[in-house]
Design a protein around this motif. Sequence first.
Motif, PDB file in Angstrom:
ATOM      1  N   UNK A  21     -23.948   7.870 -57.437  1.00  0.00           N
ATOM      2  CA  UNK A  21     -24.552   6.642 -57.936  1.00  0.00           C
ATOM      3  C   UNK A  21     -24.710   6.714 -59.450  1.00  0.00           C
ATOM      4  N   UNK A  22     -24.330   5.678 -60.142  1.00  0.00           N
ATOM      5  CA  UNK A  22     -24.444   5.625 -61.589  1.00  0.00           C
ATOM      6  C   UNK A  22     -23.217   6.151 -62.319  1.00  0.00           C
ATOM      7  N   UNK A  23     -22.424   6.970 -61.631  1.00  0.00           N
ATOM      8  CA  UNK A  23     -21.203   7.510 -62.231  1.00  0.00           C
ATOM      9  C   UNK A  23     -19.975   6.892 -61.585  1.00  0.00           C
ATOM     10  N   UNK A  24     -20.006   6.807 -60.268  1.00  0.00           N
ATOM     11  CA  UNK A  24     -18.865   6.263 -59.532  1.00  0.00           C
ATOM     12  C   UNK A  24     -18.138   7.355 -58.783  1.00  0.00           C
ATOM     13  N   UNK A  25     -16.850   7.139 -58.566  1.00  0.00           N
ATOM     14  CA  UNK A  25     -16.045   8.088 -57.796  1.00  0.00           C
ATOM     15  C   UNK A  25     -15.753   9.340 -58.602  1.00  0.00           C
ATOM     16  N   UNK A  26     -16.161  10.461 -58.055  1.00  0.00           N
ATOM     17  CA  UNK A  26     -15.825  11.759 -58.627  1.00  0.00           C
ATOM     18  C   UNK A  26     -14.683  12.338 -57.801  1.00  0.00           C
ATOM     19  N   UNK A  27     -14.887  12.363 -56.491  1.00  0.00           N
ATOM     20  CA  UNK A  27     -13.835  12.709 -55.529  1.00  0.00           C
ATOM     21  C   UNK A  27     -13.115  14.005 -55.891  1.00  0.00           C
ATOM     22  N   UNK A  28     -13.872  14.960 -56.420  1.00  0.00           N
ATOM     23  CA  UNK A  28     -13.310  16.211 -56.926  1.00  0.00           C
ATOM     24  C   UNK A  28     -12.469  16.945 -55.895  1.00  0.00           C
ATOM     25  N   UNK A  29     -13.004  17.144 -54.689  1.00  0.00           N
ATOM     26  CA  UNK A  29     -12.274  17.921 -53.694  1.00  0.00           C
ATOM     27  C   UNK A  29     -11.010  17.230 -53.215  1.00  0.00           C
ATOM     28  N   UNK A  30     -11.021  15.914 -53.151  1.00  0.00           N
ATOM     29  CA  UNK A  30      -9.818  15.202 -52.728  1.00  0.00           C
ATOM     30  C   UNK A  30      -8.692  15.403 -53.737  1.00  0.00           C
ATOM     31  N   UNK A  64     -19.514  25.155 -51.875  1.00  0.00           N
ATOM     32  CA  UNK A  64     -19.888  23.749 -51.836  1.00  0.00           C
ATOM     33  C   UNK A  64     -20.825  23.480 -50.673  1.00  0.00           C
ATOM     34  N   UNK A  65     -21.942  22.824 -50.943  1.00  0.00           N
ATOM     35  CA  UNK A  65     -22.887  22.493 -49.883  1.00  0.00           C
ATOM     36  C   UNK A  65     -22.846  21.005 -49.531  1.00  0.00           C
ATOM     37  N   UNK A  66     -21.954  20.266 -50.163  1.00  0.00           N
ATOM     38  CA  UNK A  66     -21.841  18.834 -49.897  1.00  0.00           C
ATOM     39  C   UNK A  66     -21.199  18.587 -48.539  1.00  0.00           C
ATOM     40  N   UNK A  67     -21.497  17.432 -47.978  1.00  0.00           N
ATOM     41  CA  UNK A  67     -20.845  16.993 -46.749  1.00  0.00           C
ATOM     42  C   UNK A  67     -19.592  16.237 -47.175  1.00  0.00           C
ATOM     43  N   UNK A  68     -18.481  16.579 -46.572  1.00  0.00           N
ATOM     44  CA  UNK A  68     -17.233  15.908 -46.926  1.00  0.00           C
ATOM     45  C   UNK A  68     -17.197  14.533 -46.284  1.00  0.00           C
ATOM     46  N   UNK A  69     -16.801  13.570 -47.071  1.00  0.00           N
ATOM     47  CA  UNK A  69     -16.694  12.198 -46.587  1.00  0.00           C
ATOM     48  C   UNK A  69     -15.489  11.564 -47.270  1.00  0.00           C
ATOM     49  N   UNK A  70     -15.203  10.355 -46.911  1.00  0.00           N
ATOM     50  CA  UNK A  70     -14.096   9.630 -47.530  1.00  0.00           C
ATOM     51  C   UNK A  70     -12.769  10.371 -47.351  1.00  0.00           C
ATOM     52  N   UNK A  71     -12.616  11.037 -46.197  1.00  0.00           N
ATOM     53  CA  UNK A  71     -11.393  11.730 -45.788  1.00  0.00           C
ATOM     54  C   UNK A  71     -11.057  12.948 -46.658  1.00  0.00           C
ATOM     55  N   UNK A  73     -12.067  15.921 -46.107  1.00  0.00           N
ATOM     56  CA  UNK A  73     -11.790  17.034 -45.198  1.00  0.00           C
ATOM     57  C   UNK A  73     -10.328  17.064 -44.773  1.00  0.00           C
ATOM     58  N   UNK A  74      -9.722  15.905 -44.593  1.00  0.00           N
ATOM     59  CA  UNK A  74      -8.307  15.844 -44.229  1.00  0.00           C
ATOM     60  C   UNK A  74      -7.421  16.346 -45.365  1.00  0.00           C
ATOM     61  N   UNK A  75      -7.781  16.013 -46.580  1.00  0.00           N
ATOM     62  CA  UNK A  75      -6.993  16.453 -47.732  1.00  0.00           C
ATOM     63  C   UNK A  75      -7.156  17.951 -47.969  1.00  0.00           C
ATOM     64  N   UNK A  76      -8.349  18.465 -47.709  1.00  0.00           N
ATOM     65  CA  UNK A  76      -8.581  19.908 -47.804  1.00  0.00           C
ATOM     66  C   UNK A  76      -7.744  20.626 -46.752  1.00  0.00           C
ATOM     67  N   UNK A  77      -7.763  20.115 -45.524  1.00  0.00           N
ATOM     68  CA  UNK A  77      -6.990  20.734 -44.437  1.00  0.00           C
ATOM     69  C   UNK A  77      -5.496  20.709 -44.747  1.00  0.00           C
ATOM     70  N   UNK A  78      -5.015  19.620 -45.305  1.00  0.00           N
ATOM     71  CA  UNK A  78      -3.592  19.516 -45.667  1.00  0.00           C
ATOM     72  C   UNK A  78      -3.230  20.579 -46.704  1.00  0.00           C
ATOM     73  N   UNK A  79      -4.091  20.760 -47.692  1.00  0.00           N
ATOM     74  CA  UNK A  79      -3.840  21.766 -48.727  1.00  0.00           C
ATOM     75  C   UNK A  79      -3.840  23.168 -48.130  1.00  0.00           C
ATOM     76  N   UNK A  80      -4.808  23.459 -47.291  1.00  0.00           N
ATOM     77  CA  UNK A  80      -4.878  24.781 -46.670  1.00  0.00           C
ATOM     78  C   UNK A  80      -3.678  25.033 -45.767  1.00  0.00           C
ATOM     79  N   UNK A  81      -3.263  24.022 -45.036  1.00  0.00           N
ATOM     80  CA  UNK A  81      -2.122  24.152 -44.145  1.00  0.00           C
ATOM     81  C   UNK A  81      -0.840  24.437 -44.932  1.00  0.00           C
ATOM     82  N   UNK A  82      -0.737  23.941 -46.147  1.00  0.00           N
ATOM     83  CA  UNK A  82       0.472  24.158 -46.960  1.00  0.00           C
ATOM     84  C   UNK A  82       0.701  25.640 -47.224  1.00  0.00           C
ATOM     85  N   UNK A  83      -0.348  26.421 -47.243  1.00  0.00           N
ATOM     86  CA  UNK A  83      -0.177  27.857 -47.479  1.00  0.00           C
ATOM     87  C   UNK A  83       0.451  28.565 -46.283  1.00  0.00           C
ATOM     88  N   UNK A  84       0.347  27.970 -45.115  1.00  0.00           N
ATOM     89  CA  UNK A  84       0.885  28.614 -43.920  1.00  0.00           C
ATOM     90  C   UNK A  84       2.343  28.255 -43.657  1.00  0.00           C
TER      91      UNK A  84
END
Length: 89
Positions: A21-30, A64-71, A73-84
């Motif tokens: 709030x007040x800053x807008x989209x940070x979306x760092x993990x995505x 990170x202690x934040x709850x992932x939202x706005x998908x 978690x899917x982008x994190x999983x995609x990145x992790x899967x790329x290593x395999x």
Amino acid sequence: MIIKQLVIYMKQEKNFSGYQQGIGWIHTFAHLSDCIYSLAISPKTTNSQKQELLKAFLGSIDSNSSVYSFREDERIARALNAFSIDFDV
């Protein structure tokens, strides 16, 4: 060079919120996950660089202690899967 800078960034970044709030989209993990994914599947990225990226990325996720939202978690999983794909962790 970009991988070393990205690893440094992951070790220093503390704000992993999706929206603030007040800053807008940070979306760092995505966005970070998208970058990691691209580097992980690049034929120019060496196994040593992939190990360094994965270690730093997992460290960021673990700290990170934040709850992932706005998908994020899917982008994190995609990145992790790329290593395999062709890289044995």
